[in-house]
Design an enzyme around this catalytic site. Sequence first.
Site, PDB file in Angstrom:
ATOM      1  N   GLY A 256       1.905  -3.703  -3.810  1.00 39.44           N
ATOM      2  CA  GLY A 256       2.287  -2.486  -4.522  1.00 39.44           C
ATOM      3  C   GLY A 256       2.360  -1.278  -3.614  1.00 39.44           C
ATOM      4  O   GLY A 256       3.210  -0.397  -3.796  1.00 39.44           O
ATOM      5  N   ASP A 257       1.482  -1.223  -2.615  1.00 41.49           N
ATOM      6  CA  ASP A 257       1.525  -0.113  -1.654  1.00 41.49           C
ATOM      7  C   ASP A 257       2.787  -0.183  -0.797  1.00 41.49           C
ATOM      8  O   ASP A 257       3.422   0.839  -0.535  1.00 41.49           O
ATOM      9  CB  ASP A 257       0.288  -0.153  -0.750  1.00 41.49           C
ATOM     10  CG  ASP A 257      -1.006  -0.057  -1.535  1.00 41.49           C
ATOM     11  OD1 ASP A 257      -1.009   0.584  -2.600  1.00 41.49           O
ATOM     12  OD2 ASP A 257      -2.011  -0.607  -1.066  1.00 41.49           O
TER      13      ASP A 257
END
Length: 328
Positions: A256-257
């Site tokens: 997600g980062d």
Amino acid sequence: MREHAVDRLERALSTDPPTVVAAGHLNWDVTIHVDELPTGDGETQIERLEQSGGGSAANVAVGLVGLGGDAVVFGSVGGDESGAVALRELAGAGVNPGHVLVDPDAQTSVTYVIVDAAGAVSLLANEGANESFAAAGLDDAVLADADHLHLTGQRPETAASLATTAGDHGTPRSFDPGRRVGDRAYDDAIAAVDLLFVNDREADAVAAGTDVDPRAPTDHVVVITHGGGGATVHTPEGAVHHQGFPAEAVDTAGAGDAFAAGFLAATLGDPASEARAVPADPDAYRTPLVVANACGAIAAETVTARASLSWDRLRRVVDADASTVRLE
């Protein structure tokens, strides 16, 4: 068409890189790969163990630099060797860690990331020093000079204050509150940002606990990730979806980062963007979704949560798949 867009973005970012302040957690990660998690009194063999810098704010900052942006990270570490190593690693990656608070009385947060054979992730974490920082510790001039503020998980009052100050300076803001969004009072912070990153479960929590409907926003742009099913951008003017890229997941921590780093780089690097704002037109997010999903696929195939992003790696992912974007 997609390759042309990637080339155009790389040239634009190398010519005029945006400056992003990434505020939130800085950790030291210990990644443990096992065949399967033990149950009850069971025992399992560690197949691989890696240590690296981590924390969502740090991961996004490193990803942005890898794609040609400039990044300042704001957060806190302890006054121990893990904190010193984490800061050296950030500086070595080209991130500006000069605004990180070093708390001499606390230990740097260490996160144990346990990954099974399917790439599924379980976390063991101590809070440590990663929320020792406060909004007052960041000079207003840093936010005034930035092109964007990206918030990750942190104390709600810190996130809300940083977002409000950035807004006062006209600096666009995004927020990825993470898995604890349903447990923390992030209402004010969410209300104060322009762009929100959540997964499907987190979107449900936001809908249940705030005035924002992530799937039909009126004042926000909301990016909802669907794991292996790609991602959808919802705006007040409509939505656009990209189904993602195939990946042989070995470790989904940090995916997600990496997704957020790619999305921000593509959105802020678009030469057609006015004042690097967050547009309401869903068509503006066709290329950012392709770039972000490619970054997420790269991260899922990376052993640790700190993926090494580059335009060359993105091209290989994009060129290998004939996926399309659907306007809803």
